[in-house]
Design a protein around this motif. Sequence first.
Motif, mmCIF file in Angstrom:
data_model
loop_
_atom_site.group_PDB
_atom_site.id
_atom_site.type_symbol
_atom_site.label_atom_id
_atom_site.label_comp_id
_atom_site.label_asym_id
_atom_site.label_seq_id
_atom_site.Cartn_x
_atom_site.Cartn_y
_atom_site.Cartn_z
ATOM 1 N N VAL A 97 -50.662 160.554 60.039
ATOM 2 C CA VAL A 97 -50.318 161.932 59.681
ATOM 3 C C VAL A 97 -48.888 161.974 59.162
ATOM 4 C CG1 VAL A 97 -49.843 164.221 60.648
ATOM 5 C CG2 VAL A 97 -51.861 162.930 61.422
ATOM 6 N N THR A 98 -48.683 162.602 58.022
ATOM 7 C CA THR A 98 -47.319 162.851 57.548
ATOM 8 C C THR A 98 -47.204 164.320 57.161
ATOM 9 O OG1 THR A 98 -47.337 160.624 56.633
ATOM 10 C CG2 THR A 98 -45.447 162.027 56.077
ATOM 11 N N VAL A 99 -46.271 164.990 57.826
ATOM 12 C CA VAL A 99 -46.051 166.416 57.601
ATOM 13 C C VAL A 99 -44.720 166.590 56.877
ATOM 14 C CG1 VAL A 99 -45.463 168.524 58.847
ATOM 15 C CG2 VAL A 99 -47.430 167.193 59.554
ATOM 16 N N ILE A 215 -41.184 152.677 61.949
ATOM 17 C CA ILE A 215 -41.685 151.339 62.248
ATOM 18 C C ILE A 215 -43.188 151.516 62.419
ATOM 19 C CG2 ILE A 215 -41.594 149.363 63.808
ATOM 20 C CD1 ILE A 215 -38.738 150.140 64.542
ATOM 21 N N GLU A 216 -43.977 150.686 61.740
ATOM 22 C CA GLU A 216 -45.420 150.914 61.699
ATOM 23 C C GLU A 216 -46.195 149.616 61.539
ATOM 24 O OE1 GLU A 216 -46.656 152.920 57.931
ATOM 25 O OE2 GLU A 216 -44.532 153.373 57.695
ATOM 26 N N PRO A 217 -46.082 148.709 62.528
ATOM 27 C CA PRO A 217 -46.720 147.400 62.394
ATOM 28 C C PRO A 217 -48.234 147.487 62.201
ATOM 29 C CG PRO A 217 -46.030 147.807 64.669
ATOM 30 C CD PRO A 217 -45.427 148.875 63.829
ATOM 31 N N TRP A 246 -49.790 151.285 64.671
ATOM 32 C CA TRP A 246 -49.189 152.460 65.306
ATOM 33 C C TRP A 246 -47.874 152.731 64.572
ATOM 34 C CZ3 TRP A 246 -51.276 154.886 69.743
ATOM 35 C CH2 TRP A 246 -52.273 154.188 70.432
ATOM 36 N N GLU A 247 -47.500 153.992 64.447
ATOM 37 C CA GLU A 247 -46.281 154.332 63.716
ATOM 38 C C GLU A 247 -45.500 155.451 64.397
ATOM 39 O OE1 GLU A 247 -46.965 155.998 59.770
ATOM 40 O OE2 GLU A 247 -44.872 155.667 59.206
ATOM 41 N N HIS A 248 -44.189 155.271 64.444
ATOM 42 C CA HIS A 248 -43.299 156.362 64.842
ATOM 43 C C HIS A 248 -42.178 156.519 63.814
ATOM 44 C CE1 HIS A 248 -44.661 158.067 68.513
ATOM 45 N NE2 HIS A 248 -44.610 156.958 69.224
HETATM 46 CO CO CO Z 1 -47.676 156.957 58.082
#
Ligand code: CO
Length: 272
Positions: A97-99, A215-217, A246-248
């Motif tokens: 998700v990108t807002v 970071i989104e390995p 997973w990404e934060h």
């Molecule tokens: Co993303």
Amino acid sequence: MSIKIKTPEQIEKMRTAGKMAAEVLQMIAPYVKKGVTTDELNQICHDYIVNVQKAYPAPLNYHGFPKSICTSVNHVVCHGIPNDKMLKDGDIINIDVTVRYDEDSNDALHLNGYHGDTSAMFLVGPSSLKTRLAERLIKNTQECLYLAIEMVKPGVRLGDIGHAISKHAHGEGFSVVREYCGHGIGQEFHEEPQVLHYGKPGTGEVLQAGMCLTIEPMINAGKRETKVLKDDWTVVTRDRSLSAQWEHTLLVTDDGCEILTLREDETIARIR
Ligand code: CO
Ligand code: MF3
Ligand code: CO
């Protein structure tokens, strides 16, 4: 182009956008069940972002991407396009998700808004002997993200972080995708620097307070090689092995970092 250091005002807007992206993942979690289609998940997220949050789903029309979220199932590494296929027991899915949002914005697209970018994995159905590998992969990938987050502070180099991620994945016999990476983030969806999930210690960009980055390995159960399908978006593992991500979105602070997209189901500290 260079790495942007955010002002206190911009940081506050990044916090708002990050929180919204995290809320979308929390909202959609109960819908991720056997029988739902990824199109339906896309529609629910789209409506929530547009109608409830009054924000904009950044993937929609981004370089021609046709949907509002990415849904990457099983051997899909990333950039999966929601479609009419139903999820079934034993599937694993990443929802990314990108807002984009700016409270001061009048346009529905929030063109000058700030981005919050986050993704999570879901296992569909009960865990069983058959889902053991998938669960191990999902857990290892989240550990990769968390150990990387624990390293983020001023002075640390991106090569140190990439190296630590790949070491942890390799320790479980998994591989690290190299063609796609994390990124700086702000008023642009993808800013400098590129955040590789592998690397050489003592090399790469030096982190500074005020940077925002993801970071989104992407970790594969099999080999690391990927290919892009004919739709020009969907990235899959060449050997069709399972892939997890997973990404934060993070803010580098004076002595560590702040996780701008932390969810309530997570037990790690937001500020570290
Ligand atoms: Co993303
Ligand atoms: N959200 C992805 C990232 O983490 C990018 C998706 S681009 C899209 O960087 F166009 F596929 F949506
Ligand atoms: Co990202």
